[in-house]
Design a protein around this motif. Structure first.
Motif, PDB file in Angstrom:
ATOM      1  N   TYR A 218     -15.714  -6.056   1.607  1.00  0.00           N
ATOM      2  CA  TYR A 218     -14.345  -6.490   1.341  1.00  0.00           C
ATOM      3  C   TYR A 218     -14.087  -7.817   2.052  1.00  0.00           C
ATOM      4  O   TYR A 218     -13.421  -8.702   1.522  1.00  0.00           O
ATOM      5  CB  TYR A 218     -13.380  -5.402   1.822  1.00  0.00           C
ATOM      6  CG  TYR A 218     -11.957  -5.502   1.317  1.00  0.00           C
ATOM      7  CD1 TYR A 218     -11.609  -6.342   0.262  1.00  0.00           C
ATOM      8  CD2 TYR A 218     -10.961  -4.716   1.884  1.00  0.00           C
ATOM      9  CE1 TYR A 218     -10.300  -6.405  -0.184  1.00  0.00           C
ATOM     10  CE2 TYR A 218      -9.661  -4.775   1.435  1.00  0.00           C
ATOM     11  CZ  TYR A 218      -9.330  -5.625   0.399  1.00  0.00           C
ATOM     12  OH  TYR A 218      -8.032  -5.672  -0.040  1.00  0.00           O
ATOM     13  N   ALA A 222     -12.806 -11.502   0.785  1.00  0.00           N
ATOM     14  CA  ALA A 222     -11.585 -12.086   1.335  1.00  0.00           C
ATOM     15  C   ALA A 222     -11.781 -13.501   1.859  1.00  0.00           C
ATOM     16  O   ALA A 222     -10.830 -14.275   1.925  1.00  0.00           O
ATOM     17  CB  ALA A 222     -11.051 -11.195   2.458  1.00  0.00           C
ATOM     18  N   CYS A 223     -12.994 -13.852   2.248  1.00  0.00           N
ATOM     19  CA  CYS A 223     -13.214 -15.137   2.909  1.00  0.00           C
ATOM     20  C   CYS A 223     -13.079 -16.303   1.935  1.00  0.00           C
ATOM     21  O   CYS A 223     -13.786 -16.362   0.941  1.00  0.00           O
ATOM     22  CB  CYS A 223     -14.597 -15.179   3.547  1.00  0.00           C
ATOM     23  SG  CYS A 223     -14.955 -16.793   4.284  1.00  0.00           S
ATOM     24  N   PRO A 224     -12.165 -17.248   2.202  1.00  0.00           N
ATOM     25  CA  PRO A 224     -11.984 -18.383   1.297  1.00  0.00           C
ATOM     26  C   PRO A 224     -13.037 -19.477   1.505  1.00  0.00           C
ATOM     27  O   PRO A 224     -13.023 -20.465   0.796  1.00  0.00           O
ATOM     28  CB  PRO A 224     -10.601 -18.930   1.661  1.00  0.00           C
ATOM     29  CG  PRO A 224     -10.069 -18.052   2.736  1.00  0.00           C
ATOM     30  CD  PRO A 224     -11.181 -17.272   3.304  1.00  0.00           C
ATOM     31  N   VAL A 314      -4.437 -22.048   1.922  1.00  0.00           N
ATOM     32  CA  VAL A 314      -4.584 -20.595   2.014  1.00  0.00           C
ATOM     33  C   VAL A 314      -4.124 -20.055   3.364  1.00  0.00           C
ATOM     34  O   VAL A 314      -4.188 -18.848   3.610  1.00  0.00           O
ATOM     35  CB  VAL A 314      -6.030 -20.111   1.696  1.00  0.00           C
ATOM     36  CG1 VAL A 314      -6.354 -20.327   0.241  1.00  0.00           C
ATOM     37  CG2 VAL A 314      -7.055 -20.774   2.586  1.00  0.00           C
TER      38      VAL A 314
ATOM     39  N   MET B 136      -5.767  -3.089   3.290  1.00  0.00           N
ATOM     40  CA  MET B 136      -5.348  -2.387   2.072  1.00  0.00           C
ATOM     41  C   MET B 136      -6.359  -1.315   1.671  1.00  0.00           C
ATOM     42  O   MET B 136      -6.017  -0.357   0.984  1.00  0.00           O
ATOM     43  CB  MET B 136      -5.174  -3.377   0.908  1.00  0.00           C
ATOM     44  CG  MET B 136      -3.949  -4.240   0.996  1.00  0.00           C
ATOM     45  SD  MET B 136      -2.448  -3.380   1.464  1.00  0.00           S
ATOM     46  CE  MET B 136      -2.150  -2.339   0.063  1.00  0.00           C
ATOM     47  N   PHE B 193      -3.203  -4.154  -5.226  1.00  0.00           N
ATOM     48  CA  PHE B 193      -2.901  -4.963  -4.036  1.00  0.00           C
ATOM     49  C   PHE B 193      -4.164  -5.267  -3.231  1.00  0.00           C
ATOM     50  O   PHE B 193      -4.250  -6.285  -2.553  1.00  0.00           O
ATOM     51  CB  PHE B 193      -1.879  -4.247  -3.144  1.00  0.00           C
ATOM     52  CG  PHE B 193      -0.468  -4.346  -3.660  1.00  0.00           C
ATOM     53  CD1 PHE B 193      -0.197  -4.993  -4.853  1.00  0.00           C
ATOM     54  CD2 PHE B 193       0.584  -3.801  -2.958  1.00  0.00           C
ATOM     55  CE1 PHE B 193       1.093  -5.081  -5.337  1.00  0.00           C
ATOM     56  CE2 PHE B 193       1.882  -3.887  -3.425  1.00  0.00           C
ATOM     57  CZ  PHE B 193       2.137  -4.523  -4.618  1.00  0.00           C
ATOM     58  N   LEU B 194      -5.108  -4.362  -3.312  1.00  0.00           N
ATOM     59  CA  LEU B 194      -6.406  -4.573  -2.667  1.00  0.00           C
ATOM     60  C   LEU B 194      -6.985  -5.926  -3.076  1.00  0.00           C
ATOM     61  O   LEU B 194      -7.551  -6.651  -2.274  1.00  0.00           O
ATOM     62  CB  LEU B 194      -7.332  -3.462  -3.168  1.00  0.00           C
ATOM     63  CG  LEU B 194      -8.580  -3.103  -2.407  1.00  0.00           C
ATOM     64  CD1 LEU B 194      -8.200  -2.126  -1.327  1.00  0.00           C
ATOM     65  CD2 LEU B 194      -9.576  -2.431  -3.336  1.00  0.00           C
ATOM     66  N   LEU B 195      -6.814  -6.247  -4.356  1.00  0.00           N
ATOM     67  CA  LEU B 195      -7.348  -7.502  -4.874  1.00  0.00           C
ATOM     68  C   LEU B 195      -6.316  -8.619  -4.761  1.00  0.00           C
ATOM     69  O   LEU B 195      -6.634  -9.749  -4.389  1.00  0.00           O
ATOM     70  CB  LEU B 195      -7.761  -7.330  -6.337  1.00  0.00           C
ATOM     71  CG  LEU B 195      -8.670  -6.145  -6.650  1.00  0.00           C
ATOM     72  CD1 LEU B 195      -8.854  -5.983  -8.153  1.00  0.00           C
ATOM     73  CD2 LEU B 195     -10.018  -6.335  -6.000  1.00  0.00           C
ATOM     74  N   LEU B 198      -5.786 -11.044  -1.612  1.00  0.00           N
ATOM     75  CA  LEU B 198      -6.793 -11.986  -1.123  1.00  0.00           C
ATOM     76  C   LEU B 198      -6.437 -13.414  -1.534  1.00  0.00           C
ATOM     77  O   LEU B 198      -6.630 -13.812  -2.677  1.00  0.00           O
ATOM     78  CB  LEU B 198      -8.180 -11.615  -1.657  1.00  0.00           C
ATOM     79  CG  LEU B 198      -8.633 -10.178  -1.353  1.00  0.00           C
ATOM     80  CD1 LEU B 198     -10.028  -9.938  -1.915  1.00  0.00           C
ATOM     81  CD2 LEU B 198      -8.618  -9.904   0.142  1.00  0.00           C
ATOM     82  N   GLY B 200      -7.821 -16.134  -0.880  1.00  0.00           N
ATOM     83  CA  GLY B 200      -8.960 -17.006  -1.186  1.00  0.00           C
ATOM     84  C   GLY B 200      -9.498 -16.817  -2.585  1.00  0.00           C
ATOM     85  O   GLY B 200     -10.434 -17.502  -2.987  1.00  0.00           O
ATOM     86  N   ARG B 201      -8.945 -15.877  -3.336  1.00  0.00           N
ATOM     87  CA  ARG B 201      -9.432 -15.628  -4.702  1.00  0.00           C
ATOM     88  C   ARG B 201      -8.267 -15.811  -5.674  1.00  0.00           C
ATOM     89  O   ARG B 201      -7.559 -14.850  -5.984  1.00  0.00           O
ATOM     90  CB  ARG B 201      -9.970 -14.196  -4.826  1.00  0.00           C
ATOM     91  CG  ARG B 201     -11.048 -13.841  -3.860  1.00  0.00           C
ATOM     92  CD  ARG B 201     -12.410 -14.220  -4.371  1.00  0.00           C
ATOM     93  NE  ARG B 201     -13.422 -14.009  -3.344  1.00  0.00           N
ATOM     94  CZ  ARG B 201     -14.667 -14.442  -3.448  1.00  0.00           C
ATOM     95  NH1 ARG B 201     -15.064 -15.093  -4.525  1.00  0.00           N
ATOM     96  NH2 ARG B 201     -15.523 -14.244  -2.477  1.00  0.00           N
ATOM     97  N   TRP B 204      -7.346 -13.319  -8.507  1.00  0.00           N
ATOM     98  CA  TRP B 204      -6.667 -12.060  -8.175  1.00  0.00           C
ATOM     99  C   TRP B 204      -5.301 -12.276  -7.561  1.00  0.00           C
ATOM    100  O   TRP B 204      -4.441 -11.413  -7.634  1.00  0.00           O
ATOM    101  CB  TRP B 204      -7.510 -11.262  -7.175  1.00  0.00           C
ATOM    102  CG  TRP B 204      -8.730 -10.642  -7.749  1.00  0.00           C
ATOM    103  CD1 TRP B 204      -8.947 -10.310  -9.049  1.00  0.00           C
ATOM    104  CD2 TRP B 204      -9.922 -10.279  -7.036  1.00  0.00           C
ATOM    105  NE1 TRP B 204     -10.190  -9.759  -9.199  1.00  0.00           N
ATOM    106  CE2 TRP B 204     -10.808  -9.726  -7.976  1.00  0.00           C
ATOM    107  CE3 TRP B 204     -10.316 -10.353  -5.708  1.00  0.00           C
ATOM    108  CZ2 TRP B 204     -12.062  -9.259  -7.618  1.00  0.00           C
ATOM    109  CZ3 TRP B 204     -11.564  -9.876  -5.359  1.00  0.00           C
ATOM    110  CH2 TRP B 204     -12.431  -9.340  -6.305  1.00  0.00           C
TER     111      TRP B 204
END
Lengths: 337, 423
Positions: A218, A222-224, A314, B136, B193-195, B198, B200-201, B204
């Motif tokens: 996960y 998450a890491c941008p 971000v 999450m 919400f898990l997605l 984020l 950085g994405r 999503w």
């Protein structure tokens, strides 16, 4: 005729394994044989299905693991010493190397920051190689914490960068941008970890307990900055290339199935040395130091140079800054303009 | 207690009883499950390198199936709401099949998370250091497991009460039904919400994902239930009222219309503005340079979904065959759109601009089919056991006196399956 069928539905009687129930009083031996054979076949199939487990190298994967071990932050110094000794013994068994697994703590009043001079970087990737050696990263499959992008001058679109360039550098018309963990002050990766296997230390370094991570990846999503790496299989490191100067939270060999990342070489930097990537840099593009010390080189750079962080939008507040040497003179501030 | 154990034992025995079609179906599912177990063991020994995932695309088919199945688990409430909120009588006896499917779907979803872990042997760490409420994923662990327990309780209580011929205690049943309704919404919201959380994405990180999740789930779930009911109707003595299909069809119709609307909103935003944030959408819908792995998938999904929606709008889907066809199309279309099409593109390009495509390995696919087969296996058993209980054939120790059935009709009762497409 009715009774046996109903008994079959009742499921209390014999002959559960086949569609036609045995008539009352007739050979329960046959049905017994039948169900024995089917149960046996079932177990044989199950056994065949799980047979690959026999190839598991348990020492490599589970060494030193204790089912009820506490989290790193809860370990008593006694248990810690025992754990580290176990890890050292396992490294000896696996690589034949007498390693020392230390646990240097954050230095009070120190917050580490990195600054990288984009005007100087020539994209030679010496930092990448030094990092791989210092941090005992897997050679096969390859794991590297630093990515160097070759980007055409005139754009800052990372998607136009090439991470696999294979020519003489620096190539005219291109600049080079190394990216590694930005040790964010507001790290998205530690936030998402369900089991606190990764956290930010007092000196700003985000670390991972490799023995705690369950490998859900996960944090990688998450890491941008794409700074986290996963051990998709057992790491392959030649015994002769193991760096025996290790720390629990940084460069000790990882097991398969866990995350790893740049730790600003905490096994060195917490003892007053510079990160391996900085030492290897032939152009002096890399600067590292304590931001809380106003006289440090990084403090000076942040004050005087044109500095930016990657993906400011971000909101991660990175501790990794990029800067340029040349000052474009603004109107009224001297120079020819 | 002894009576309860005996009930479980009889259910266990019951699951081995059936005609040749039932046995063939179960044998097939068992084989596919075992193949999946075998593939997972291989993955456990060699690591996740046995999958097609990489550091670039670090979630693949497993998580895609996971998100999809979380959605399917909502099928249950789509039956519950009409019955308990709008007092719809046609669906009353059918609720249990939805709840049972929710149990199977959640079990599959949880299995998909487990097989995705690099170190499943360390799952106990969840009990020792739980990053709640920050992560999450911990929310998801809680809502999914509670939803599983809720549905297990509702189904188990209902079936066992019928078995013992006892009245349903109001306070043991109805409140849980209503909690489960709210909870079903929560499992989607949390999984979305898990997605969505984020930053950085960008693919999503859009507010529309959670509503889209719910809309697509509320169409794929009931579509699956329609198919299940057709199978039950055909192969068991349990008869499903015609009106039930029409009610469910309307539910699917509305949910799917909303889903398509949300999809259009999303695609418009990404493509008309044409910002750098749309790179993943571009990859999904038209491909970037020569990287077009997902393009045929997403367009097939769109085709399937739109055709199915059109069919549902037309009166032709009053015919059972065409309704089944439309449902199958929806189930596949949404699987692509909400599984593959939601998870994989978020990783392409990577946050640092690299484009690496993802293709699952055979081992990975075998694990997926194994989990699906296992889910269908347990669902078949649930239904197999439930029907005789509901029809009063399997009751506590009174079998011999209460239901003098003709052998033929009983035999008919022993054959139920949950194939996707009833012939």
């Amino acid at each position: 005729m009715k009774l046996p069928v109903l008994r079959q539905d009742d499921c209390g009687g014999g002959g559960g394994g086949d569609g036609v129930p045995p008539a009352a009083g007739r050979g329960s031996r046959r049905s017994f044989l039948r169900s024995t054979v089917s149960v046996g076949a079932g177990f044989a199939a199950l056994g065949a299905a799980i047979s690959p487990l026999a190839d598991l190298d348990t020492d490599k994967v589970f060494a030193g693991e204790d089912f009820f071990r506490e989290h790193y932050k809860e370990l008593s110094s006694e248990n810690k010493a025992k754990l580290f000794a176990d890890i050292e013994a396992q490294i000896d068994r696996q690589y034949g190397v007498k390693a020392i697994v230390g646990d240097p703590q954050p230095i009070p009043e120190v917050e580490f920051v990195y600054a990288l001079n984009l005007s100087r970087c020539i994209g030679c990737r010496k930092c990448v190689h030094a990092c791989v050696k210092e941090n005992n990263q897997s050679r096969s499959p390859e794991i590297q914490y630093i990515r160097v992008l070759e980007i055409p001058i005139g754009t800052f679109d990372l998607e136009r960068g090439n991470q696999y360039y294979d020519t003489e550098t620096p190539k005219p018309g291109y600049f080079y941008m190394p990216i590694q963990c930005h040790q964010c002050a507001n790290p998205p990766c530690t936030k998402v970890c369900p089991i606190e296997a990764t956290w930010q230390e007092a000196d700003g370094i985000t670390v991972i307990d490799y023995d705690w991570c369950i490998g859900c990846r996960y944090c990688q999503a998450a890491c941008p900055y794409w700074a986290r790496r996963f051990n998709w299989t057992d790491p392959g490191i030649p015994s002769s290339e193991i760096n025996p100067d290790m720390a629990y939270l940084s460069n000790r060999p990882r097991s398969r199935g866990v995350m790893e990342k740049c730790t600003f070489c905490l096994q060195r930097t917490r003892k007053g040395r510079m990160p391996a990537c900085l030492e290897a840099c032939p152009t002096g593009s890399r600067k590292f130091g304590n931001i809380l010390d106003p006289n440090s080189e990084v403090s000076q750079i942040l004050r005087d140079k044109r500095v930016f962080v990657l993906k400011e939008e971000v909101g991660t507040n990175p501790r990794f800054f990029y800067y340029f040497d040349e000052l474009t003179h603004r109107l009224g501030e001297g120079g020819e303009a | 207690m002894r009576e309860y154990l005996r009930f479980l034992y009889r259910c266990f025995r019951m699951s081995f009883v059936g005609d040749w079609r039932y046995k063939l179906w179960m044998l097939l599912l068992t084989i596919v499950t075992l193949l999946g177990v075998n593939a997972w063991c291989r993955q456990f020994v060699h690591g996740l390198i046995a999958t097609g995932m990489t550091d670039q695309v670090s979630w693949g088919l497993f998580i895609a199936n996971f998100t999809y199945l979380v959605g399917m688990a909502a099928a249950a409430v789509m039956l519950v709401i009409p019955v308990y909120v709008y007092r719809n009588k046609e669906l009353h006896d059918l609720v249990i099949f939805g709840e049972l499917f929710a149990v199977a779907a959640i079990i599959m979803a949880l299995l998909f998370v487990v097989v995705d872990l690099g170190r499943p042997d360390r799952m106990q760490h969840l009990f020792m250091r739980f990053n709640f409420p920050i992560s999450m994923l911990t929310w998801d662990v809680i809502v999914l497991n509670v939803y599983l327990l809720l549905n297990l309780h509702i189904c188990g209580y209902l079936i066992y009460s019928r078995y013992r011929k006892r009245e349903l205690g109001r306070w043991f049943y109805i409140p849980f039904i209503f909690i489960a309704i709210v909870w079903a919404i929560s499992i989607h919201t949390v999984t979305a919400f898990l997605l969505v959380g984020l930053g950085g994405r960008p693919f999503w990180n859009a507010a529309i994902i959670a509503p889209r999740f719910i809309a697509s789930a509320f169409s794929a779930g009931p579509a699956f239930i329609i198919l299940t009911l057709m199978v039950i109707d055909r192969f068991t003595r349990f008869s499903v009222p015609k009106k039930a299909y029409l009610t469910l069809r309307n539910l699917v119709l509305v949910a799917m219309t909303i889903n398509v609307f949300l999809l259009v909103s999303e695609v418009f935003t990404e493509f008309y503005a044409d910002t750098a944030h749309g790179a993943s959408s571009k990859y999904l819908w038209i491909g970037i340079h020569d990287n077009t792995a997902l393009v045929p998938w997403i367009w097939s999904a769109l085709g399937l979904n739109l055709t199915a929606l059109l069919m549902l709008y037309l009166p032709i889907t009053r015919s059972r065959k065409l309704l089944a066809t439309a449902c199958v199309m929806l189930i596949i279309g949404i699987w692509i759109e909400k599984g593959l099409g939601l998870i994989v593109p978020a990783f392409v390009p990577t946050p640092v601009g690299e484009i690496v495509e993802y293709a699952p390995t055979w081992n990975e696919i075998l694990i997926c089919t194994g989990i699906w087969a296992f889910g269908l296996l347990i669902y078949t058993i649930f239904v197999r056991v439930t029907i005789p209980v509901l029809s009063g054939q399997l009751v506590a120790d009174r079998i011999f006196h209460t239901t003098p059935e003709s052998p033929a009709s009983v035999a008919g009762d022993m054959t139920d399956r949950t194939q996707e497409i009833p012939s």
